[in-house]
Design an enzyme around this catalytic site. Structure first.
Site, PDB file in Angstrom:
ATOM      1  N   MET A   1       0.821  -1.209   0.000  1.00 54.06           N
ATOM      2  CA  MET A   1       0.000   0.000   0.000  1.00 54.06           C
ATOM      3  C   MET A   1       0.863   1.271   0.000  1.00 54.06           C
ATOM      4  O   MET A   1       2.069   1.220   0.223  1.00 54.06           O
ATOM      5  CB  MET A   1      -0.922   0.000   1.216  1.00 54.06           C
ATOM      6  CG  MET A   1      -1.925  -1.157   1.226  1.00 54.06           C
ATOM      7  SD  MET A   1      -2.980  -1.168   2.686  1.00 54.06           S
ATOM      8  CE  MET A   1      -3.950   0.318   2.435  1.00 54.06           C
ATOM      9  N   HIS A   2       0.213   2.389  -0.267  1.00 54.49           N
ATOM     10  CA  HIS A   2       0.734   3.748  -0.056  1.00 54.49           C
ATOM     11  C   HIS A   2       1.772   4.228  -1.065  1.00 54.49           C
ATOM     12  O   HIS A   2       2.111   5.409  -1.074  1.00 54.49           O
ATOM     13  CB  HIS A   2       1.337   3.904   1.341  1.00 54.49           C
ATOM     14  CG  HIS A   2       0.521   3.360   2.463  1.00 54.49           C
ATOM     15  ND1 HIS A   2      -0.748   3.803   2.740  1.00 54.49           N
ATOM     16  CD2 HIS A   2       0.796   2.405   3.399  1.00 54.49           C
ATOM     17  CE1 HIS A   2      -1.218   3.152   3.800  1.00 54.49           C
ATOM     18  NE2 HIS A   2      -0.309   2.300   4.210  1.00 54.49           N
TER      19      HIS A   2
ATOM     20  N   ASP B   1      -2.651  -5.027   0.327  1.00 54.94           N
ATOM     21  CA  ASP B   1      -2.172  -6.328   0.787  1.00 54.94           C
ATOM     22  C   ASP B   1      -2.822  -6.788   2.084  1.00 54.94           C
ATOM     23  O   ASP B   1      -3.106  -7.982   2.252  1.00 54.94           O
ATOM     24  CB  ASP B   1      -0.641  -6.327   0.924  1.00 54.94           C
ATOM     25  CG  ASP B   1      -0.097  -5.172   1.740  1.00 54.94           C
ATOM     26  OD1 ASP B   1      -0.885  -4.362   2.291  1.00 54.94           O
ATOM     27  OD2 ASP B   1       1.147  -5.058   1.834  1.00 54.94           O
TER      28      ASP B   1
END
Length: 486
Positions: free
Chosen positions: A79-80, A235
């Site tokens: 992520m991110h 995830d």
């Protein structure tokens, strides 16, 4: 058959799952992280695509007939990460990853520009999120920022190359700090705080929605048909789908590169001030809370290399010989990449405390396992304070292979831990399940079930006693040293 692709930080994993949840094949390809400066963490998006195609090539070589039977693809990913594309879909600069800590100052600016930020997003602004990374680029690389046409999360860059579509799911997008998490839509106010608009963002979908179809070129390269590609999940949400954590009272611990304590919710329950993440789940009308420690199994990999062992298993064999009837003489703060929950401190560092002439590799290895467990205890504390309901906890991720670590975690957290089939495959398994839901249209509850229970680890009363004392020492150690971190 259904294909699950998980773009992790250390590797890309691909699996083939049937409609009975049987895992028929899997492959992976490694990735490396670049750290050109202190607190920086980057990867080249083209490396993600190359690793994905290498893993698919392995599947194609070994299982060509299975691939011909695949009906759809689900995506999961770290992520991110800020993947910046120009108007020609070219990558502008290396992607800035989830564990990058350079944008602490930009987090404060965002919350000043948009005082309602925490109410809109359900989260405190943290350097790991995507939005402050873009503000950092604007302030430090203005020529790159001016060329940004689209911002994609890592797995959604793969999707673009697979289908040609700009699309993302709610769970992954909730980690950008640009999403109205309760309303499940892009927030124009949050985007404006980083001088962006909705046009810079991909179209949003729920995790089980079909977002496009594989191009003819990719289908031929991979040995599959021009099959649908499903939105998928970040995830952690994908990992939850893989082991059936979709309702209140259900939770999991993920022992991956980072460490995640994930609790499912049927409603929006934000508590940003304690650095608890409140995100959309990848199922409609479902949310989750999450505490995150930035270094978990990566700490074990680090201490393995530090002590000269060939692999983690070899070091764990030595740690298992320690006398666990007595507390360890060494404490470890596992903040090798800074920390999120509950400290939100990108400057935090790893610390060994209590070294003496008798300290050996096994002692250090044990301290690392225990330090990560204490960090999870910090996360559990603030999750419970935030109203999370936690009864059943399943352990997933690569660290789930260690029974010893499970004994330590159960005793530190004072809770039994469940280990289930599919837990080590994690997000790729959940991605394949989401792909299956999209095609079969079956009720989510009938597919997102808990895997078969392999074993349960109960807290050890003797270890519980001394861990209660050591946890307090662990907490004081951080408070005593945090002003020294630079």
């Amino acid at each position: 058959m259904y294909l699950g692709i998980d773009l992790g930080t250390s590797s890309v994993k691909v699996i083939i799952l049937d409609n009975q949840d049987q895992l028929h094949a899997q492959a992976s390809s490694p990735l490396t992280v670049s750290r050109p400066h202190d607190q920086w963490s980057e990867q080249n998006p083209q490396d993600w695509w190359q690793a994905t195609c290498l893993a698919m090539a392995e599947l194609k070589q070994k299982n060509p007939a299975l691939l011909q039977q695949v009906k759809s693809v689900g995506l999961s990913g770290q992520m991110h990460g800020a993947t910046l594309l120009d108007s020609q879909n070219n990558v502008i600069r290396p992607a800035i990853l989830w564990n990058d800590g350079r944008s602490e100052a930009q987090c404060k600016i965002i919350e000043q520009l948009q005082p309602n930020s925490r109410n809109i997003t359900g989260n405190i602004a943290m350097p790991g999120f995507t939005a402050p990374k873009l503000l950092w680029v604007k302030e430090n690389e203005p020529e790159n920022f001016d060329n940004v046409a689209k911002v994609l999360l890592p797995k959604d860059y793969l999707r673009l190359l697979m289908t040609g579509d700009f699309a993302s799911d709610m769970s992954d997008s909730a980690g950008t700090l640009w999403l109205d998490v309760e309303g499940r839509c892009w927030s124009e106010a949050m985007l404006a705080a980083t001088s962006l608009t909705v046009d810079h963002m991909p179209k949003l979908y729920e995790g089980t929605d079909i977002t496009g179809t594989l191009t003819a070129e990719v289908a031929e390269l991979w040995g599959v048909g021009q099959i649908p590609v499903v939105a998928g999940a970040g995830d952690n949400a994908a990992g939850a789908i893989g082991i059936g954590v979709i309702k209140p009272n259900q939770a999991f611990l993920s022992l991956g590169t980072s460490g995640v304590y994930f609790a499912a919710n049927e409603r929006y329950l934000p508590n940003p001030d304690n650095a608890v993440h409140t995100f959309c789940h990848c199922l409609s009308d479902t949310w989750h809370q999450m505490s995150v420690i930035l270094s978990a199994a990566s700490c074990l990999s680090w201490v393995t290399q530090l002590t000269g062992y060939d692999n983690e298993a070899a070091l764990l064999d030595q740690v298992a010989k320690c006398d666990f009837s007595q507390p360890n003489s060494v404490l470890f703060l596992p903040y090798l990449s800074g920390e999120r929950t509950p400290h939100n401190d990108p400057k935090a560092k790893g610390v060994f405390f209590g070294l003496d002439h008798n300290t050996d590799a096994a002692t250090l290895g044990r301290a690392v396992l225990e330090g990560v467990a204490f960090a999870f205890a910090d996360g559990q504390k603030v999750l419970l304070e935030a109203g999370a309901q936690i009864d059943d906890i399943t352990v997933i991720g690569g660290g789930a292979k260690s029974r010893l670590w499970g004994d330590i975690l159960a005793s530190v957290l004072n809770r039994p831990l469940s280990y289930r089939e599919g837990g080590e495959v994690g997000p790729a398994f959940g991605a394949a399940r989401l792909a299956r839901i999209a095609i079969e249209g079956a009720p989510v509850e009938s597919i997102c079930t808990a895997g078969q229970l392999k074993h349960t680890v109960q807290p050890n009363p003797q270890m519980q006693d001394y861990y209660a004392t050591q946890y307090q020492q662990f907490s004081r150690l951080y408070q005593s040293t945090k002003s020294l971190f630079i």
